[in-house]
Structures are given as C-alpha cells and as structure tokens.
Design a protein around this motif. Structure first.
Motif, short mmCIF file in Angstrom:
data_model
loop_
_atom_site.label_atom_id
_atom_site.label_comp_id
_atom_site.label_asym_id
_atom_site.label_seq_id
_atom_site.Cartn_x
_atom_site.Cartn_y
_atom_site.Cartn_z
N GLN A 158 0.92 -0.39 0.34
CA GLN A 158 -0.42 -0.23 -0.07
C GLN A 158 0.80 1.06 -0.02
O GLN A 158 0.65 2.16 -0.39
N LEU A 159 1.92 1.13 0.67
CA LEU A 159 2.89 2.71 0.62
C LEU A 159 3.25 2.60 -0.83
O LEU A 159 3.39 3.37 -1.36
N PHE A 160 3.87 1.41 -1.76
CA PHE A 160 4.25 1.60 -2.76
C PHE A 160 3.25 2.27 -3.71
O PHE A 160 3.67 2.96 -4.18
N ARG A 161 1.85 2.11 -3.22
CA ARG A 161 1.10 1.78 -3.84
C ARG A 161 1.18 3.31 -4.05
O ARG A 161 0.19 4.49 -5.18
N ALA A 162 1.21 4.19 -3.18
CA ALA A 162 0.56 5.29 -2.55
C ALA A 162 1.92 6.90 -3.47
O ALA A 162 1.75 7.49 -4.05
N LEU A 163 3.15 5.82 -3.08
CA LEU A 163 4.10 6.25 -4.35
C LEU A 163 3.89 6.76 -5.48
O LEU A 163 4.54 8.20 -6.07
N MET A 164 3.42 5.81 -6.15
CA MET A 164 3.15 5.81 -7.75
C MET A 164 2.12 6.93 -7.82
O MET A 164 2.56 7.61 -9.23
N GLN A 165 1.52 8.07 -6.42
CA GLN A 165 0.53 8.69 -6.93
C GLN A 165 0.89 10.65 -6.69
O GLN A 165 1.52 11.61 -7.14
N GLN A 166 2.27 10.18 -6.38
CA GLN A 166 3.55 11.54 -5.99
C GLN A 166 4.53 11.94 -7.20
O GLN A 166 4.96 11.06 -7.82
N LYS A 167 4.52 12.83 -7.15
CA LYS A 167 5.20 13.68 -8.67
C LYS A 167 6.71 13.56 -8.32
O LYS A 167 7.10 13.33 -9.37
N TRP A 168 6.61 13.81 -7.15
CA TRP A 168 7.76 13.57 -6.26
C TRP A 168 8.19 13.10 -5.26
O TRP A 168 8.02 13.75 -4.38
N GLN A 169 8.59 11.36 -5.73
CA GLN A 169 8.18 11.16 -4.77
C GLN A 169 10.10 10.60 -3.94
O GLN A 169 11.06 11.04 -3.75
N PRO A 170 9.33 10.31 -2.31
CA PRO A 170 10.95 10.60 -1.21
C PRO A 170 11.29 9.27 -0.97
O PRO A 170 10.94 7.93 -1.51
N SER A 171 12.25 9.20 -1.10
CA SER A 171 13.26 7.66 -0.51
C SER A 171 12.80 7.11 0.11
O SER A 171 12.58 7.78 1.03
N VAL A 172 12.91 5.85 0.41
CA VAL A 172 11.59 5.51 1.66
C VAL A 172 12.81 4.09 1.93
O VAL A 172 13.30 3.27 0.97
#
Length: 339
Positions: A158-172
């Motif tokens: 779910q975290l990775f799916r949420a990252l897909m919605q971010q224009k500028w992804q943070p490092s995780v």
C-alpha cells in the motif's frame, strides 16, 4: 514560463517516520463495518482466491451478514468517549510517545505519524501529508513483529501504491520484522512477569493470528517467526520446555489453517486438567478486536466451558515504554545517514 513551485520557497527537507497498523472501521454501524470489511477482505494478500470466485461470495453472502456480527463485537469494546476503536486509541498513543522520543533525539528534522492499511487514516493520505510537509525520506515501520504476506507485505504494498501517486517521490526504507530482537523479547517477558507478578502458570498459551497453512507451504515465513518468538520468550523467562504452547486464532473460511487453533487448544488443556492458564498475543502490537473480544470472549468461554477455572489474559505491549523503545531502536537501525 517558470513553474510556480520553482518561485515558491520549499519546506526544509525532513525525514518521516511512518508506522502502520492493520486498521479499524470508523464505527460499528452496518455501513462503516461493510466498507471496512470490503476493503480488508478484497485484499489479495489476505484472500488470494480468483476474483471471479471470491467477489460474488464476498459481495453477496459475507458482506450482507458479517457487518452485523462484527459490528456487535466492536460495540463491546468500542471507546465510546473518543468514538473510536481501541486499536485507534492505542496506535495514536504509541505514535505520540514515539514522536516525543524521536524529537528528543533528532529534533524537528523528523516528522512522526501513523497510518492504517485499511480504513482511516489511510496510507495515501498520511504519506501525502508527510511529503507536503517536506519529508524527502521516509522510514516505514509496519507494526507486525512477525512477517507475513497478509500483514507486513500488504502494508508495504500500500505504501508503494501511494508512492505511485507522488510527483516527487521521497526515498523510502521499509523495516524488517522484529520477532527475534532481544529488546522485543525482553519487553514481552517483562509484560508476562508484570501481569503474573512472578508466578509461573502451568501453561502460557502464545496465541498468534492465524493464516491458511497453504500460505506457509508456499514460502511465507510467518509460522517459523511465531515459533521462534515463543522459543525466545521461554528462554528469556527461564522456563522449562512444555510450559509455552504456540497456537493460532481468528480462523476464517473452510481452508486448513495453521494449527493448533487457540479456541480448541484451550478447551483441550482444560479437559487435560490444566485449569489455570495465561494467554499472550505476541503477534499484535496493540490490543484490538482479536484480543479484547476474541481472546477475552470466545477463547475464554471455550476454556471455561471445558472446565477451566483461572484464565489470565496478558495485554499486548501497546504504548508501554519498553515497547516504544523497541520501535525507536528499529527506527534507529534504519534511519542511519538520514538525520
């Protein structure tokens, strides 16, 4: 043309600490329960049957009836003062305690928050809030000591799916399970000794959330992690072999699940003459419907109906300072070089 955000001051870069728990319905009414159960039971990590086979059954029979029974069970344990489930209350308290410790160590360079895999606050919502606050790095800690596909993995998914919605992804960075950490085992042992006041019961049942046996046969390490936690707890307590029994609860559906089943095992213990037992739930980081209602309800009743007399439930670690220290230590192991 210069983009607007290039002309605007950017927030100071921070490191986010995000803890995740399973989730909770917003209320115990029918529609709140139905929404929550639909999200939970539609997760392919939880129920991996083909959609054509599972969804008609779920949307028809299960979600017509189960919200009523589940809602009645939630009502028994609901925090009426705050109008929320105990899991929500406890997870918030854990987060506040962790935030205080993290800020004392790293100051305003970190931001601490929590999310739920199912229900609210959602992973998407909280991740977006952290990104908007300037978090360019995220340490993600699913609150499951033992790894399982249906818990740790789906939280990460779910975290990775949420990252897909971010224009500028943070490092995780995602954290490993902590089932065999010395500090976690020490915190478990201390909770046993505190609740039992140094008494050693004839039997301590370590009841873990169940899973279909097929999942373990297909490579999920959950069963091994549970057995190792029980073994390490026994050694830490200094107890001899045979006192701690590892069992599994919350069986669902007709498939064979990991055995022995807690509800059956405690009854068998009573029939064998073990009329004084204690039960602990090492797989749960916070007391919830499975502990407060299932263990203290159905499982306790099964034991007493079979002749059992003394049934002691040992609460989850919840927001105990030793548990918060375990969480902070896991974070320390994963935040290196970021703060």
């Amino acid at each position: 043309m210069t983009p607007a955000d290039a002309r605007s001051p950017q927030p100071q870069a921070k490191t986010g600490i995000l803890i995740a728990n399973l989730g909770t319905p917003d209320g115990y009414d029918y529609w709140s329960m139905r929404r929550y159960l639909n999200e939970f039971l539609s997760d392919k990590r939880v129920i991996d049957y083909p959609a054509w086979k599972w969804q008609p059954l779920l949307q028809g029979i299960i979600l017509t009836k189960r919200p009523f029974t589940s809602g009645a069970n939630y009502k028994l344990i609901w925090n009426e003062e705050l109008n929320e489930s105990p899991l929500m209350t406890i997870t918030r308290s854990q987060t506040e305690a962790l935030r205080a410790r993290a800020h004392a160590e790293w100051g305003d360079r970190v931001m601490v928050d929590f999310c739920m895999r199912y229900g609210n606050p959602s992973t998407d919502e909280v991740l977006d809030r952290m990104v908007q606050a300037g978090c360019r790095r995220i340490v993600f800690l699913p609150l499951y000591p033992q790894y399982a596909g249906a818990t740790s993995a789906t939280a990460n998914d779910q975290l990775f799916r949420a990252l897909m919605q971010q224009k500028w992804q943070p490092s995780v960075r995602t954290c490993d399970p902590y089932f065999n950490r010395e500090d976690y085992i020490a915190a478990l042992a201390a909770s046993v000794e505190r609740k039992l006041e140094g008494r050693k019961p004839p039997k301590l049942v370590a009841s873990y959330h169940g899973m279909p046996r097929r999942y373990a046969d297909e490579g999920d390490p959950y069963y091994r992690h549970c057995r190792m936690t029980s073994d390490l707890l026994q050694r830490r307590l200094g107890w001899e072999d045979g006192i701690i029994d590892t069992t599994f609860q919350s069986v669902f559906g007709s498939e064979e699940w990991l055995r022995p089943y807690t509800v059956e095992h405690v009854a068998e213990l009573a029939r064998q003459g073990y009329t004084d037992i204690a039960v602990i739930s090492p797989a749960f980081a916070a007391d919830c419907i499975e502990t407060l209602e299932e263990i203290n309800g159905e499982i306790r009743e099964s034991f007493e109906h079979a002749g059992g007399k003394e049934f002691t439930y040992i609460p989850c670690l919840n927001d105990d300072p030793a548990h918060v220290e375990v969480m902070l230590n896991v974070i320390r192991d994963n935040i290196g070089g970021w703060v």
